[in-house]
Design a protein around this motif. Sequence first.
Motif, PDB file in Angstrom:
ATOM      1  N   ASP A  42       0.773  -1.301   0.011  1.00 19.38           N
ATOM      2  CA  ASP A  42       0.110  -0.039   0.095  1.00 19.38           C
ATOM      3  C   ASP A  42       0.807   1.457   0.120  1.00 19.38           C
ATOM      4  OD1 ASP A  42      -2.175  -1.664   0.274  1.00 19.38           O
ATOM      5  OD2 ASP A  42      -2.464  -1.579   2.259  1.00 19.38           O
ATOM      6  N   CYS A  43       2.132   0.894   0.214  1.00 26.42           N
ATOM      7  CA  CYS A  43       3.003   2.162   0.337  1.00 26.42           C
ATOM      8  C   CYS A  43       3.245   2.714  -1.136  1.00 26.42           C
ATOM      9  CB  CYS A  43       4.506   2.043   0.848  1.00 26.42           C
ATOM     10  SG  CYS A  43       4.451   1.504   2.827  1.00 26.42           S
ATOM     11  N   ASP A  44       3.034   4.143  -1.329  1.00 23.05           N
ATOM     12  CA  ASP A  44       3.473   4.915  -2.553  1.00 23.05           C
ATOM     13  C   ASP A  44       4.804   4.856  -2.733  1.00 23.05           C
ATOM     14  OD1 ASP A  44       3.541   6.563  -4.706  1.00 23.05           O
ATOM     15  OD2 ASP A  44       2.739   8.243  -3.405  1.00 23.05           O
ATOM     16  N   ARG A  45       4.983   4.410  -3.949  1.00 20.38           N
ATOM     17  CA  ARG A  45       6.584   4.361  -4.476  1.00 20.38           C
ATOM     18  C   ARG A  45       7.169   5.618  -5.106  1.00 20.38           C
ATOM     19  NH1 ARG A  45       8.626  -1.049  -2.719  1.00 20.38           N
ATOM     20  NH2 ARG A  45       6.730  -1.988  -1.957  1.00 20.38           N
ATOM     21  N   SER A  46       6.584   6.805  -4.858  1.00 22.07           N
ATOM     22  CA  SER A  46       7.207   8.167  -5.333  1.00 22.07           C
ATOM     23  C   SER A  46       8.630   8.377  -5.051  1.00 22.07           C
ATOM     24  CB  SER A  46       6.337   9.108  -5.112  1.00 22.07           C
ATOM     25  OG  SER A  46       6.471   9.390  -3.579  1.00 22.07           O
ATOM     26  N   ALA A  47       9.263   9.104  -5.913  1.00 18.85           N
ATOM     27  CA  ALA A  47      10.720   9.632  -5.465  1.00 18.85           C
ATOM     28  C   ALA A  47      10.681  10.164  -4.109  1.00 18.85           C
ATOM     29  CB  ALA A  47      11.187  10.423  -6.329  1.00 18.85           C
ATOM     30  N   THR A  48       9.976  10.932  -3.717  1.00 21.28           N
ATOM     31  CA  THR A  48      10.000  11.553  -2.410  1.00 21.28           C
ATOM     32  C   THR A  48       9.970  10.551  -1.237  1.00 21.28           C
ATOM     33  OG1 THR A  48       9.130  13.710  -3.362  1.00 21.28           O
ATOM     34  CG2 THR A  48       9.173  13.352  -0.932  1.00 21.28           C
ATOM     35  N   ASN A  49       8.740   9.760  -1.322  1.00 23.29           N
ATOM     36  CA  ASN A  49       8.473   8.564  -0.637  1.00 23.29           C
ATOM     37  C   ASN A  49       9.721   7.746  -0.463  1.00 23.29           C
ATOM     38  OD1 ASN A  49       6.108   9.630  -0.030  1.00 23.29           O
ATOM     39  ND2 ASN A  49       4.871   7.583  -0.456  1.00 23.29           N
ATOM     40  N   ALA A  50      10.451   7.419  -1.543  1.00 22.64           N
ATOM     41  CA  ALA A  50      11.453   6.638  -1.559  1.00 22.64           C
ATOM     42  C   ALA A  50      12.621   7.291  -0.704  1.00 22.64           C
ATOM     43  CB  ALA A  50      11.994   6.206  -2.893  1.00 22.64           C
ATOM     44  N   LYS A  51      12.806   8.584  -0.906  1.00 19.69           N
ATOM     45  CA  LYS A  51      13.783   9.013  -0.210  1.00 19.69           C
ATOM     46  C   LYS A  51      13.510   9.233   1.410  1.00 19.69           C
ATOM     47  CE  LYS A  51      16.360  13.592  -0.224  1.00 19.69           C
ATOM     48  NZ  LYS A  51      17.155  14.877  -0.812  1.00 19.69           N
ATOM     49  N   VAL A  52      12.468   9.611   1.591  1.00 19.70           N
ATOM     50  CA  VAL A  52      12.161   9.421   3.083  1.00 19.70           C
ATOM     51  C   VAL A  52      12.416   8.124   3.782  1.00 19.70           C
ATOM     52  CG1 VAL A  52      10.148   9.669   4.714  1.00 19.70           C
ATOM     53  CG2 VAL A  52      10.483  11.487   2.975  1.00 19.70           C
ATOM     54  N   THR A  53      11.928   6.951   3.064  1.00 22.98           N
ATOM     55  CA  THR A  53      12.098   5.747   3.466  1.00 22.98           C
ATOM     56  C   THR A  53      13.475   5.393   3.607  1.00 22.98           C
ATOM     57  OG1 THR A  53      10.001   5.077   2.590  1.00 22.98           O
ATOM     58  CG2 THR A  53      11.636   3.319   2.945  1.00 22.98           C
ATOM     59  N   GLU A  54      14.291   5.643   2.807  1.00 23.14           N
ATOM     60  CA  GLU A  54      15.768   5.493   2.898  1.00 23.14           C
ATOM     61  C   GLU A  54      16.309   6.239   3.942  1.00 23.14           C
ATOM     62  OE1 GLU A  54      19.627   5.754  -0.152  1.00 23.14           O
ATOM     63  OE2 GLU A  54      18.363   7.316  -0.453  1.00 23.14           O
ATOM     64  N   ILE A  55      16.062   7.590   4.164  1.00 20.28           N
ATOM     65  CA  ILE A  55      16.542   8.127   5.375  1.00 20.28           C
ATOM     66  C   ILE A  55      16.102   7.646   6.618  1.00 20.28           C
ATOM     67  CG2 ILE A  55      16.289  10.408   6.624  1.00 20.28           C
ATOM     68  CD1 ILE A  55      16.034  11.939   4.075  1.00 20.28           C
ATOM     69  N   ALA A  56      14.852   7.214   6.851  1.00 20.54           N
ATOM     70  CA  ALA A  56      14.264   6.424   7.855  1.00 20.54           C
ATOM     71  C   ALA A  56      14.985   5.267   8.415  1.00 20.54           C
ATOM     72  CB  ALA A  56      12.917   6.142   7.888  1.00 20.54           C
ATOM     73  N   LEU A  57      15.471   4.373   7.193  1.00 25.90           N
ATOM     74  CA  LEU A  57      16.272   3.115   7.328  1.00 25.90           C
ATOM     75  C   LEU A  57      17.806   3.471   7.654  1.00 25.90           C
ATOM     76  CD1 LEU A  57      14.835   1.158   4.019  1.00 25.90           C
ATOM     77  CD2 LEU A  57      14.342   0.594   6.702  1.00 25.90           C
ATOM     78  N   ALA A  58      18.051   4.746   7.314  1.00 23.46           N
ATOM     79  CA  ALA A  58      19.314   4.988   7.701  1.00 23.46           C
ATOM     80  C   ALA A  58      19.533   5.465   9.200  1.00 23.46           C
ATOM     81  CB  ALA A  58      19.887   6.184   6.906  1.00 23.46           C
ATOM     82  N   LEU A  59      18.330   6.111   9.943  1.00 29.01           N
ATOM     83  CA  LEU A  59      18.283   6.506  11.084  1.00 29.01           C
ATOM     84  C   LEU A  59      18.166   4.786  11.956  1.00 29.01           C
ATOM     85  CD1 LEU A  59      15.923   9.553  10.898  1.00 29.01           C
ATOM     86  CD2 LEU A  59      18.248   9.471  11.479  1.00 29.01           C
ATOM     87  N   MET A  60      17.631   4.153  11.441  1.00 28.54           N
ATOM     88  CA  MET A  60      17.523   2.455  11.985  1.00 28.54           C
ATOM     89  C   MET A  60      18.725   1.870  12.003  1.00 28.54           C
ATOM     90  SD  MET A  60      13.432   1.721  11.662  1.00 28.54           S
ATOM     91  CE  MET A  60      13.319   2.102   9.884  1.00 28.54           C
ATOM     92  N   GLY A  61      19.809   2.397  11.375  1.00 27.34           N
ATOM     93  CA  GLY A  61      21.036   1.677  11.167  1.00 27.34           C
ATOM     94  C   GLY A  61      21.011   0.737  10.013  1.00 27.34           C
ATOM     95  N   VAL A  62      20.018   0.728   8.991  1.00 23.45           N
ATOM     96  CA  VAL A  62      20.074  -0.297   7.968  1.00 23.45           C
ATOM     97  C   VAL A  62      20.940  -0.074   6.739  1.00 23.45           C
ATOM     98  CG1 VAL A  62      18.331  -1.617   6.475  1.00 23.45           C
ATOM     99  CG2 VAL A  62      17.819  -1.046   9.026  1.00 23.45           C
ATOM    100  N   VAL A  63      20.887   1.275   6.421  1.00 23.69           N
ATOM    101  CA  VAL A  63      21.388   1.731   5.025  1.00 23.69           C
ATOM    102  C   VAL A  63      22.326   3.057   5.423  1.00 23.69           C
ATOM    103  CG1 VAL A  63      19.660   0.845   3.529  1.00 23.69           C
ATOM    104  CG2 VAL A  63      19.660   3.258   4.431  1.00 23.69           C
ATOM    105  N   GLU A  64      23.252   3.420   4.676  1.00 27.40           N
ATOM    106  CA  GLU A  64      24.052   4.642   4.821  1.00 27.40           C
ATOM    107  C   GLU A  64      23.208   5.625   3.620  1.00 27.40           C
ATOM    108  OE1 GLU A  64      28.457   4.156   4.583  1.00 27.40           O
ATOM    109  OE2 GLU A  64      28.223   2.331   5.674  1.00 27.40           O
ATOM    110  N   VAL A  65      23.171   6.736   3.967  1.00 27.98           N
ATOM    111  CA  VAL A  65      23.066   7.730   3.309  1.00 27.98           C
ATOM    112  C   VAL A  65      24.052   8.817   2.946  1.00 27.98           C
ATOM    113  CG1 VAL A  65      20.345   7.526   3.553  1.00 27.98           C
ATOM    114  CG2 VAL A  65      21.823   9.056   5.093  1.00 27.98           C
TER     115      VAL A  65
END
Length: 127
Positions: A12-35
């Motif tokens: 159900d999550c929209d896959r727009s570019a802005t949503n993808a960026k916000v998701t990547e930042i959230a994953l970085a804040l959880m220690g999953v990816v680097e930004v």
Amino acid sequence: MPLAPRVHRSPDCDRSATNAKVTEIALALMGVVEVDHGVFSETASWDQTATPCVLGRDAITAHLLNKVPPQSISIDQVVCHGKAGTVSGRLTRDGIGTMVFCHVIRFTDSSCRQVGQAVSFEHRDAA
């Protein structure tokens, strides 16, 4: 080195570019990816559950180096509007169990190039 957590995104999550960026930042804040650390403004702040506020790009970058990722993450919702976005769902941490989480990302302007403030919480799931 710990294994990368399983990350499940709701269909159900929209896959727009802005949503993808916000998701990547959230994953970085959880220690999953680097930004790219330039995604944080020089004066950015990061408020977290039971942790003093982290102020400034360099302090946030240093704090992220020590972040222990959860075992699994289920992203239930990603919402972006104007210069803010949220990512929420559930995660599992070793020795703690399942928790709900939410990251509110506020950008410095509507171009969404740099984070001015992040507010994060994790809370034991009552379910």
